[in-house]
Design a protein around this motif. Sequence first.
Motif, PDB file in Angstrom:
ATOM      1  N   MET A   1       0.824  -1.205   0.000  1.00 28.36           N
ATOM      2  CA  MET A   1       0.000   0.000   0.000  1.00 28.36           C
ATOM      3  C   MET A   1       0.867   1.267   0.000  1.00 28.36           C
ATOM      4  O   MET A   1       0.505   2.272  -0.617  1.00 28.36           O
TER       5      MET A   1
ATOM      6  N   ASN B   1      -3.264   3.759   3.996  1.00 31.88           N
ATOM      7  CA  ASN B   1      -4.125   2.660   3.543  1.00 31.88           C
ATOM      8  C   ASN B   1      -5.516   3.165   3.158  1.00 31.88           C
ATOM      9  O   ASN B   1      -6.082   2.765   2.126  1.00 31.88           O
TER      10      ASN B   1
ATOM     11  N   VAL C   1      -5.278   5.177  -0.102  1.00 36.73           N
ATOM     12  CA  VAL C   1      -5.032   4.296  -1.260  1.00 36.73           C
ATOM     13  C   VAL C   1      -6.310   3.577  -1.676  1.00 36.73           C
ATOM     14  O   VAL C   1      -6.613   3.464  -2.873  1.00 36.73           O
TER      15      VAL C   1
ATOM     16  N   SER D   1       3.542  -3.740  -5.674  1.00 31.30           N
ATOM     17  CA  SER D   1       2.996  -2.391  -5.912  1.00 31.30           C
ATOM     18  C   SER D   1       3.289  -1.932  -7.330  1.00 31.30           C
ATOM     19  O   SER D   1       2.442  -1.297  -7.975  1.00 31.30           O
TER      20      SER D   1
END
Length: 474
Positions: A39, A189, A192, A264
Amino acid sequence: MASNNKSIFRTKSIEGLLAQTASKGKGLKKVLGAFELTMLGIGAIIGTGIFVLTGVAAADYAGPALVLSFVFSGIACSFAALCYAELAAMIPVAGSAYTFGYVGLGEIWAWIIGWDLVLEYVVAVAAVAVGWSGYIVSLLKAGGINVPAALCNPPGQNGGIVNLPSVIILFIITLFLLRGVSESAKLNNILVVIKLAVVIIFIALGVGHVNPANWNPFFPYGVSGVFKGAAIIFFAYIGFDAVSTAAEEVKNPQRDLPIGIVGSLLVCTVLYIIVSAILTGMVPYAQYHNNAAPVAYALAQVGINWGSALVSVGAVCGITSVLLVMTFGSTRLLFSLSRDGLLPTVFAEVHPKFGTPVKSTLLVGVMTMVLSGFVQIGKLAEMTNIGTLAAFCVVSASVIVLRKKMPDFNRPFKCPGAPVTPVIAIIFCLYLIYNLPNFTKMVFVIWIALGFIVYFAYGKSHSLMNFEEETGTK
């Protein structure tokens, strides 16, 4: 083994680094797992690139072939990411490319890349904060609140005095980072999740409005435009390296760091390719010229105004998470440089309760607030591209050197195809540097020259490596 001479190429031992981080009061608090790392990476990568730069790159550099620019940049990053993953799992210490360079190539190379990355992160944060300010001012205006031009522009631009929104958001982010990385990760978090939801909504809304005729001509700037576009939108990918700056705060770095770095990057590359294809299919690429909000603009052009407003909210969340992660990365780099004595050690002090580098965080916070509030960033923002590309070259070279120097050292994750993979990463990155504007290269050379002066005037004589050599410690 650490080198035992006064050479500027003296290297640190991995054992010494790990022992240093284990020392009471010198190490950072371990609170992050694979999910938080992934994240963090997505938080840093998806933001300005997808919400701002896509339109500029399509209109001015690549046209509909922007999708290939993202593919090329994504491939270049993938090779570099595999190198980062090997070294981050092998050397789970704060500092990212700086630390890896110290172990693999020597102190002078580590200093150059650390000095380079501090500028890159600080300028990137300031530039992104200005973008955040633009979005929030537009949203407030849509809600009937007009922020005076004097308070949302720097001096010399539209009658500005200070870009206050950018200063305020950076102040808030600095407070979060002072409180602790765990709290910052929780905020990231949430941001995102919101921005990923907004990107997916854009894809779902936009795909039905794609007109294939807008993709013709596909190469309006020629094939060379693809590579120029790749060099410019590389800004969109900086951030996965910020994952490795958190290495020292990871509970199980050998397993979680490779997952966070590679995971990611893969998620973001796929989303970038899809979004750029839909953007150039919805609206002719030339219409994105000087458009700072291309995603919202594309939805408005096809009559989905509520979607446009939603994307603007998502952009604010997206850019906020970029600011959070990039500021975090710069504080950890400054902390590492200071802990090694190359900069004043006062910036390496860790808060006894929160386990965060308080003075490094405050210094970065003040620098970014001043830059974003009072300076017109302009072309200097492009420094982030060349700085990251240079860091990728150093990390890739470090993999090759350490495979040769320490072939039997435990590597929880091995970069596949080494040494070919690191060599390919270096070639890709050097080619992208070649395609950057000359102004960017000139500023880079000036900053590096200043870095040499600082190193030989202060860093070399204050380096903790001198103490190790004098006492015989390793």
